[in-house]
Scaffold this motif. Structure first.
Motif, short mmCIF file in Angstrom:
data_model
loop_
_atom_site.label_atom_id
_atom_site.label_comp_id
_atom_site.label_asym_id
_atom_site.label_seq_id
_atom_site.Cartn_x
_atom_site.Cartn_y
_atom_site.Cartn_z
N GLU A 99 0.92 -1.06 0.03
CA GLU A 99 -0.03 0.18 -0.02
C GLU A 99 0.79 1.32 0.02
O GLU A 99 0.46 2.51 -0.58
N GLN A 130 0.93 -9.77 6.18
CA GLN A 130 0.21 -9.77 7.44
C GLN A 130 1.08 -10.41 8.56
O GLN A 130 1.09 -9.86 9.66
N THR A 156 -7.29 4.37 11.38
CA THR A 156 -7.90 4.05 9.61
C THR A 156 -6.80 4.88 8.77
O THR A 156 -6.06 5.78 9.11
N ASP A 157 -6.72 4.23 7.57
CA ASP A 157 -6.03 5.05 6.67
C ASP A 157 -6.54 6.53 6.46
O ASP A 157 -8.01 6.45 6.53
N ASN A 170 -8.86 0.12 6.82
CA ASN A 170 -8.56 1.08 5.57
C ASN A 170 -9.47 2.30 5.56
O ASN A 170 -10.03 2.45 6.51
N LYS A 206 -8.36 -4.21 7.84
CA LYS A 206 -7.16 -4.76 7.09
C LYS A 206 -6.65 -5.97 7.36
O LYS A 206 -5.88 -6.83 6.90
#
Length: 578
Positions: free
Chosen positions: A503, A518, A547-548, A558, A564
């Motif tokens: 990402e 992960q 959160t993103d 996300n 995630k």
């Protein structure tokens, strides 16, 4: 289309009200010609439509234009109940807001995050009424803006801004007078509440507070008012009433309900409902206590951004879901970062037993104007925040933002000290982390440390009380020059920020190098948490982040606020042996 039609202020509700959310007329005013064109009269149609309370920069508004527009106008019509007085309320509007009712100017308010209101009764007509709002949100770094970019573009850890109305707008109806402001502070040790009632029009002569627990009325107190400002104190019952059944904790978030009433000549002219938890937050030496028992805080950094709506939560369900997901991952609270959140966040937090930290959104250019703006808006925010049970800590400054040379500049250091004392004066029932992260003044209740280390190998030896005065986490001195650590509780209030390697590309990033999969993420996350737990001086931590957010992709959820990672695995790693 997203809609926000719930009662906007759940912790101080009146029965009769009118939502003003939804479709409004809208216009940009880049040349500052709106007054010349007669926008303020309400007789001129505006060219665009916008879905309030969502701002033009985000899709939920129906516009989704990320270009810079410092001045914007809004217009809508409404029918009013003329049998009662009308209080026009805004939960958030950024930054300078002017309001006209039927062509008459009713209010100018300055500040982007604090709620405000104005009595508009005398401007109303029996016919359809026209409400016009102008907002001026300059790209000026002396303006408190939190994580909103002041360049007009997202960069680093600053994001696309929210200009204008970004929280709910509504009208409360009341009689001859109403409570314009109130304070309700519980005293756990004395089993009482105390505070202040401020009436809007100085017409009421008596007030009443009725407190219930479940369906039982436990206290009703009626008293004379001392003009517009009246202090009160209500003893609930004997102290032995305060036990696990009645004290608010994260494990047992029980709440008392309270009704405030105003009277004039024996007639009730205003009534509003709220609630509170009987609890106490305190520092006992280098420990933190909740209700006189040890409290270890497992916090998540929460910036409160949504992909489709920016700073504006898309719904109350979305707010509650975030808290529930954080709790499911083992966190017992959140540091709401650089934002005073929608009131439903604090409402659900107190209902679910979720601790919250209230932080002042930063400005970024130290000068007399910045000091004035920060001080005034922080005071306004606190007038609301001090009534929220979940709030256990205030953060006036973060990482020396807006006071970049506080480590050596006495003016900036004294400004930080002034914020500490002003905060204590407004509410001495919570703890304060004056400049969270580093370069801390000596006037602070908590020493917050930010360290985005890759692993925790140095945490136990590096962070010791006998070394704090000379430490440099993240290359910044932990204590400002001339200030010494004096035994306050220490929390690791920012760390982690681990992004996934897949990402962290195309301009996206995290505070730590990306994990390849992960399993690597779980290993690194667990290592950091273990290192914090191993240092027994720490009284808690705050992981970055929930959160993103736009280009920052280090969230456990996300940008759509979906997990995630496996929730149970994160929970096991977060709690470990606690």
């Amino acid at each position: 289309m997203l809609k926000r039609n719930e009662y906007p202020r759940p912790q101080f509700q009146r029965e009769e009200w009118l939502s003003l959310n939804g479709e409004w007329e809208f216009a940009y005013d880049d040349q500052d010609e709106g007054m010349i064109k007669g926008y303020d009269t309400g007789k001129v149609s505006l060219p665009l439509k916008i879905n309030v309370p969502f701002t033009y920069q985000y899709e939920a508004s129906g516009i989704g234009d990320t270009a810079c527009h410092e001045r914007v106008w809004y217009k809508r019509t409404f029918k009013a109940n003329l049998n009662k007085r009308a209080l026009l309320c805004f939960n958030g509007c950024d930054y300078v807001t002017d309001i006209w009712i039927n062509g008459k100017h009713a209010l100018t308010h300055t500040g982007g995050f604090a709620p405000f209101s104005v009595d508009i009764t005398d401007y109303l007509s029996e016919k359809e009424n026209v409400l016009v709002v102008r907002c001026y949100d300059p790209f000026d770094p002396t303006v408190p803006r939190g994580k909103q970019s002041w360049t007009g573009e997202k960069y680093g850890c600053w994001y696309i801004p929210n200009t204008g109305i970004w929280q709910s707008v509504w009208i409360d109806y009341f009689g001859e007078d109403c409570i314009g402001e109130y304070r309700l502070i519980p005293d756990y040790d004395r089993c009482s509440i105390s505070g202040e009632i401020v009436t809007l029009r100085n017409k009421a002569d008596e007030a009443e507070i009725e407190i219930t627990f479940g369906k039982e009325v436990v206290k009703k107190s009626r008293f004379n008012l001392d003009g517009k400002h009246t202090r009160y104190s209500v003893r609930l019952m004997e102290q032995n009433f305060v036990d696990a059944n009645f004290a608010w904790t994260p494990q047992h978030p029980v709440l008392f309900n309270a009704v405030f009433r105003l009277y004039r000549c024996g007639k009730c002219i205003d009534e509003a409902r709220t609630r509170f938890g009987l609890r106490k937050i305190s520092a006992d030496g280098n420990k933190i206590s909740l209700n006189n028992a040890p409290l270890y805080q497992r916090l998540i950094l929460d910036q409160g951004y949504w992909k489709e709506s920016g700073l504006t939560p898309p719904s109350t369900d979305a707010i509650r879901k975030d808290i529930e997901l954080a709790m499911a991952m083992g966190f017992n609270g959140a540091r709401k970062h650089q934002k005073f959140e929608d009131p439903y966040f604090y409402y659900y937090a107190e209902e679910l037993g979720f601790l919250t930290w209230c932080e002042m959104p930063s400005a970024y250019n130290f000068c007399a104007e910045e000091m004035k703006r920060v001080s005034e808006e922080w005071s306004e925010i606190m007038l609301t925040a001090r009534n929220f049970t979940s709030v256990v800590c205030y953060v006036p400054l973060n990482e020396s933002w807006g006071v970049r040379n506080i480590v050596a500049d006495k003016d900036q250091l004294n400004f930080a000290r002034s914020l500490y004392y002003a905060t204590k004066a407004l509410d001495n029932s919570r703890l304060i982390s004056t400049n969270d992260g580093w370069e801390s003044p000596d006037t602070t209740d908590i020493l917050g440390i930010h360290d985005y280390a890759y692993d925790s190998s140095e945490f136990q030896n590096k962070y010791r009380a006998d070394r704090y005065d000379g430490l440099y986490p993240q290359g910044r001195r932990l204590m400002a020059y001339g200030c010494n650590y004096s035994g306050q509780p220490v929390l690791f209030t920012e760390f982690g920020g681990i992004a996934m390697k897949s990402e962290a590309e195309h301009g996206n990033w995290g505070y730590n190098d990306g994990a390849v999969d992960q399993e690597e993420f779980y290993s690194r996350y667990g290592n950091l948490i273990r290192g914090i737990y191993a240092n027994k001086e720490f009284q808690g931590f705050c992981y970055t982040q929930l959160t993103d957010v736009q280009q920052e992709v280090n969230g456990l959820l996300n940008a759509e606020h979906k997990p995630k990672f496996d929730i149970e695995t994160i929970k096991d790693l977060t709690i470990q042996n606690q």
